[in-house]
Design an enzyme around this catalytic site. Structure first.
Site, PDB file in Angstrom:
ATOM      1  N   HIS A 109      33.063  25.807  82.112  1.00 16.07           N
ATOM      2  CA  HIS A 109      33.888  26.865  82.289  1.00 16.07           C
ATOM      3  C   HIS A 109      35.296  26.235  82.945  1.00 16.07           C
ATOM      4  O   HIS A 109      34.978  25.351  83.960  1.00 16.07           O
ATOM      5  CB  HIS A 109      33.631  27.999  83.146  1.00 16.07           C
ATOM      6  CG  HIS A 109      32.386  28.694  82.599  1.00 16.07           C
ATOM      7  ND1 HIS A 109      30.952  28.178  82.822  1.00 16.07           N
ATOM      8  CD2 HIS A 109      32.192  29.725  81.819  1.00 16.07           C
ATOM      9  CE1 HIS A 109      30.223  28.997  82.361  1.00 16.07           C
ATOM     10  NE2 HIS A 109      30.810  29.910  81.517  1.00 16.07           N
ATOM     11  N   ASP A 112      34.420  25.635  86.756  1.00 15.21           N
ATOM     12  CA  ASP A 112      33.350  24.853  86.867  1.00 15.21           C
ATOM     13  C   ASP A 112      33.819  23.340  87.622  1.00 15.21           C
ATOM     14  O   ASP A 112      33.200  22.647  88.246  1.00 15.21           O
ATOM     15  CB  ASP A 112      32.364  24.425  85.658  1.00 15.21           C
ATOM     16  CG  ASP A 112      31.687  25.733  85.236  1.00 15.21           C
ATOM     17  OD1 ASP A 112      31.591  26.566  86.096  1.00 15.21           O
ATOM     18  OD2 ASP A 112      31.390  25.711  84.066  1.00 15.21           O
ATOM     19  N   ASP A 315      17.750  37.256  82.269  1.00 17.65           N
ATOM     20  CA  ASP A 315      18.114  35.780  81.768  1.00 17.65           C
ATOM     21  C   ASP A 315      17.792  34.896  82.642  1.00 17.65           C
ATOM     22  O   ASP A 315      18.509  34.500  83.635  1.00 17.65           O
ATOM     23  CB  ASP A 315      19.729  35.884  81.435  1.00 17.65           C
ATOM     24  CG  ASP A 315      20.159  34.961  80.496  1.00 17.65           C
ATOM     25  OD1 ASP A 315      19.527  34.475  79.897  1.00 17.65           O
ATOM     26  OD2 ASP A 315      21.486  34.931  80.614  1.00 17.65           O
TER      27      ASP A 315
HETATM   28  C1  XUL Z   1      25.521  33.333  80.641  1.00 16.38           C
HETATM   29  C2  XUL Z   1      26.210  32.468  79.607  1.00 16.38           C
HETATM   30  C3  XUL Z   1      27.317  31.601  79.881  1.00 16.38           C
HETATM   31  C4  XUL Z   1      27.962  31.227  78.543  1.00 16.38           C
HETATM   32  C5  XUL Z   1      29.323  30.580  79.001  1.00 16.38           C
HETATM   33  O1  XUL Z   1      24.747  34.273  80.245  1.00 16.38           O
HETATM   34  O2  XUL Z   1      25.177  32.064  78.728  1.00 16.38           O
HETATM   35  O3  XUL Z   1      27.219  30.598  80.853  1.00 16.38           O
HETATM   36  O4  XUL Z   1      27.383  30.211  77.987  1.00 16.38           O
HETATM   37  O5  XUL Z   1      30.311  31.313  79.446  1.00 16.38           O
END
Ligand code: XUL
Ligand code: CO
Length: 444
Positions: A109, A112, A315
């Protein structure tokens, strides 16, 4: 002697060298047992099947903090207080890690790479600086960018959404950030660009005009795509489905929902899917199901690899290690056309109490080996076992003249019904599910 990947002066993973392939008999936890990158399986080298990528945010940026406790991971590359120095240190560590691991790609990102500034101009200057540095690092190491993205979910300004925010001022801010992230991705030769709609959804329908928000999302994606194409970007755009977390209901719920959205808003040409394991299971699907849905629509772009936890519903982003499930996933990959433009990004993080630097290596090596073993097993299932024959046999009646007429639209309902009268009561046939299930364990 200084290794070529060390553009900066520091070495962070001092006692670890390039991870070798040592084969199945090896007891070395810092060696591959299955992932021999040049070994040919199903017509191409393993490294080309997988196109593994390290996720900058988890691998370099995780802190181990959770809602009940503060950071446990204190990585040395995060120690500097000056944001520019910290970003450079983090990038030195990133490229040292990625090169020692032998992974060809990374993903990030925007923020990051470097901490966001207090205004757009400061952020732009910072991104310029760190992307210049990334260019040097990429050139020195040969590591490439699988995809870039913009973080449109962490900053409080996005609490009501980014592209779907009810306030145009926030939508405009998201546009500024996406334009910058696209520029950075293009500058670094990124193969793809990802949209994960972290806040694109709702917490309550009572305060939400859903149709308006989804229309806005589609408009925004068209604008981003038009901009990137005008800058010469030829890669794919990926949408990453996820049903919930952080919002109660995310608009990109699952693969089928996203495919319907792309079709409705005329985005099928440029956008494909980035399917993530733990997002699939949050949507009450198996990962294999989501891969199959995407591949059947010719939209399987890329994969975010991780795994969830069967005893809870969020998650957890653990590293993948379930051979049985991965083999099922690799069966889908090998029987379809593979990834379109993407690869396998380890969107996975260490546990809060895995605090040693070598834990980062163990996690990735384990994931890469698990994928390699699963792919080799899936290939054997397809070529050495009766799997394909047995599967095709279930549908053999459609190979008849009548079956072909039915499939090609050459038969009316009356004619089909008449066949029932001619053929009489069908003899039931077993689905053989347990036979299929056992076969995987026999080949693992
Ligand atoms: C969040 C997720 C993110 C995306 C990129 O659950 O998977 O990290 O992969 O924004
Ligand atoms: Co992801």
């Amino acid at each position: 002697m200084k290794a070529t990947y060390l553009v900066g002066e520091k070495e962070y993973f001092k006692n670890i060298g390039k991870i070798p392939f040592e084969g199945r008999e090896s007891d070395n936890p810092l060696a591959f047992r299955w992932y021999d990158e040049d070994s040919i399986v199903a017509g191409k080298p393993l490294k080309e099947h997988f196109r593994f990528a390290v996720a900058y945010w988890h691998t370099l940026g995780s802190t181990g903090a959770d809602p009940f406790g503060r950071a446990t991971l204190q990585y040395p590359w995060m120690a500097a207080t000056d944001p520019l120095q910290q970003a450079k240190d983090k990038m030195d560590a990133a490229f040292e890690f990625i090169t020692k691991l032998g992974v060809p790609f990374y993903c990030f990102h925007d923020y990051d790479l470097i901490e966001e500034g207090e205004d757009l101009i400061t952020s732009a200057r910072r991104m310029e600086m760190i992307s210049d540095y990334a260019l040097e690092k990429q050139a020195a190491s040969g590591v490439q960018l699988l995809w870039g993205t913009a973080n449109l979910f962490s900053h409080p300004r996005y609490m009501n959404g980014a592209a779907t925010n009810p306030d145009l001022k926030v939508v405009a801010w998201a546009a500024a950030q996406v334009r910058q992230a696209l520029d950075t991705t293009i500058k670094l030769g990124g193969k793809n660009y990802v949209f994960w709609g972290g806040r694109e959804g709702y917490m309550s329908l009572l305060n939400t005009q859903m149709k308006k928000e989804i229309d806005h999302l589609a408009r925004f994606l068209h604008m981003a795509k038009d901009y990137a194409r005008a800058q010469g970007f030829t890669g794919n755009f990926f949408i990453e489905p996820k049903p919930m977390e952080p919002t109660k209901h995310q608009y990109d719920f699952d693969a089928a929902t996203v495919i319907g959205f792309l079709r409705e808003y005329d985005l099928m040409e440029d956008f494909k899917l980035n399917v993530e394991v733990n997002h699939a299971t949050l949507a009450q699907h198996t990962f294999q199901h989501e891969l199959q849905v995407a591949a059947d629509a010719n939209l399987l772009g890329s994969m975010d690899a991780n795994r969830g936890d069967y005893q809870n519903g969020w998650d957890t982003d653990q590293f993948p290690n379930n051979l049985y499930e991965l083999t099922e996933a690799m069966l889908v990959l090998l029987q379809t056309r593979g990834f379109q433009g993407g690869g396998i990004n380890f969107d996975a993080k260490l546990r809060r109490n895995s605090i040693d630097l070598d834990d980062l290596f163990h996690a990735h090596i384990g994931g890469m080996d698990a994928f390699a073993r699963a792919l080799i097993t899936a290939d054997r299932l397809l070529h050495e076992s009766p799997y394909r024959e047995k599967l095709a046999a279930r549908y053999r009646s459609f190979d008849s003249a009548e079956g072909r007429a039915f499939e090609s639209g050459q038969m009316s309902l009356e004619a089909l019904a008449q066949l029932a009268h001619t053929w009489g009561e069908p003899v039931p046939e077993s689905g053989k599910q347990e036979w299929f299930e056992n076969l995987i364990n026999r080949y693992l």
